[in-house]
Design an enzyme around this catalytic site. Structure first.
Site, PDB file in Angstrom:
ATOM      1  N   ARG A   1       0.807  -1.214   0.000  1.00  0.00           N
ATOM      2  CA  ARG A   1       0.000   0.000   0.000  1.00  0.00           C
ATOM      3  C   ARG A   1       0.842   1.266   0.000  1.00  0.00           C
ATOM      4  NH1 ARG A   1      -0.746   3.020   4.293  1.00  0.00           N
ATOM      5  NH2 ARG A   1       0.056   1.355   5.640  1.00  0.00           N
TER       6      ARG A   1
ATOM      7  N   HIS B   1      12.221   1.269  22.289  1.00  0.00           N
ATOM      8  CA  HIS B   1      11.670   2.408  23.020  1.00  0.00           C
ATOM      9  C   HIS B   1      10.488   1.941  23.867  1.00  0.00           C
ATOM     10  CE1 HIS B   1      10.240   6.888  22.799  1.00  0.00           C
ATOM     11  NE2 HIS B   1      10.646   6.525  23.994  1.00  0.00           N
TER      12      HIS B   1
ATOM     13  N   ASP C   1       5.213  -5.284  10.026  1.00  0.00           N
ATOM     14  CA  ASP C   1       6.480  -4.639   9.690  1.00  0.00           C
ATOM     15  C   ASP C   1       7.503  -5.216  10.663  1.00  0.00           C
ATOM     16  OD1 ASP C   1       8.694  -2.970   9.581  1.00  0.00           O
ATOM     17  OD2 ASP C   1       7.548  -1.103   9.702  1.00  0.00           O
TER      18      ASP C   1
ATOM     19  N   ARG D   1      -2.320  -9.657  11.126  1.00  0.00           N
ATOM     20  CA  ARG D   1      -2.530  -9.833   9.683  1.00  0.00           C
ATOM     21  C   ARG D   1      -1.377  -9.277   8.866  1.00  0.00           C
ATOM     22  NH1 ARG D   1      -3.461  -5.173   6.911  1.00  0.00           N
ATOM     23  NH2 ARG D   1      -3.971  -3.390   8.213  1.00  0.00           N
TER      24      ARG D   1
ATOM     25  N   CYS E   1      -3.609  -3.833  12.390  1.00  0.00           N
ATOM     26  CA  CYS E   1      -2.628  -4.834  11.956  1.00  0.00           C
ATOM     27  C   CYS E   1      -2.642  -6.021  12.919  1.00  0.00           C
ATOM     28  CB  CYS E   1      -1.229  -4.224  11.895  1.00  0.00           C
ATOM     29  SG  CYS E   1      -1.044  -2.963  10.623  1.00  0.00           S
TER      30      CYS E   1
END
Length: 287
Positions: free
Chosen positions: A21, A51, A192, A189, A169
């Site tokens: 996308r 972090h 990254d 789903r 996500c």
């Protein structure tokens, strides 16, 4: 955290180039699973600095039910909104790129994210405008019916996807109680793997610990199941660098034992100890 490095290597060895996308391009695999025994330490990636404050503040934001990115900034920085102009959170880029501009106040631009995670967790909208607090109902079921196979929270509300700045996500998770231990399995789903997955692992591990505490249970496993697990094309050098590093032992996460209600946790209730890690590795997030 060898499991995480194994996933990175698996994608490099077996992935297929795929468009996405954002137009960035990825190397992707479909279907993968990792398992972490939470009694053995907190699964925070050590081959780069992670972090943790951003992870905790985002999780508290979800639990609060908020979808206001500036509210996330208030939780993260511990300051009033008028003092946070220009300060960014992990959701700022998505708010700027895909959020609906609601104009200006006397303090900042307001970007509406739509009914993202917090709304689905705490105020799922169903038929006849019925609102469901999935998180509260889930915790009540764990307490009263721990053998249930319906200990589920679902963030993928198909009727509201088009109104979200970013569809979930991490879409669906299920809890499992045995021998007074609470385990969680997440279905993600889209992942990254370089930037997002270290956050996701730690976030759901911490959520499992928090719910275990308020339900008077011990921790079991966190199981992380993926659909499309990918490395973005502009993260390849960073991944290869990370794979040269040797993981350190897992740190320990301590939670304020006096908190017995999921709504009462604050940033000060979490203490990470013995976190030894390698230097940070910077990379650009695709939006």
């Amino acid at each position: 955290m060898k499991q995480y490095l194994d996933l990175l290597q698996h994608i490099l060895d077996n992935g297929t180039k795929k468009e996405d996308r954002t137009g960035t391009g990825t190397t992707s695999v479909f279907g993968y699973q990792m398992r972490f025994d939470l009694s053995e330490g907190f699964p925070l990636v050590t081959t780069k600095k992670t972090h943790l404050k951003a992870i905790i503040s985002e999780l508290l934001w979800f639990i609060e039910g908020s979808t206001d990115e500036r509210r996330l900034a208030e939780i993260h920085f511990g300051d009033k909104r008028e003092n946070l102009i220009g300060k960014k959170t992990v959701w700022t880029a998505n708010a700027d790129a895909q959020g609906k501009d609601l104009g200006y106040t006397n303090t900042d631009t307001i970007k509406e994210l739509g009914p993202v995670y917090g709304a689905q967790w705490r105020s799922w909208e169903g038929a006849n405008n019925k609102r469901v607090d999935q998180l509260a109902e889930l915790i009540e079921q764990i307490k009263t019916n721990p053998d249930s196979r319906r200990l589920i929270l679902n963030a993928w509300n198909a009727a509201e996807i088009e109104n979200m700045a970013l569809p979930p996500c991490h879409t669906f998770f299920q809890f499992y109680v045995v021998n007074k231990k609470l385990s969680c399995q997440l279905y993600q789903r889209s992942a990254d793997v370089f930037l997002g997955v270290p956050f996701n692992i730690a976030s759901y591990a911490l959520l499992t610990m928090m719910i275990a505490q308020v339900c008077d249970l011990k921790v079991g496993d966190f199981v992380h199941t993926f659909g499309d697990a990918h490395i973005y094309s502009n993260h390849m050098d960073q991944v290869k660098l990370q794979l040269t590093r040797t993981p350190y032992a897992k740190p320990t996460m301590k939670i304020n034992p006096n908190v017995k209600n999921i709504n009462d946790f604050t940033m000060g209730d979490f203490e990470l100890s013995d976190y030894k890690c390698h230097e940070p590795i910077k990379a650009k997030m695709a939006v």
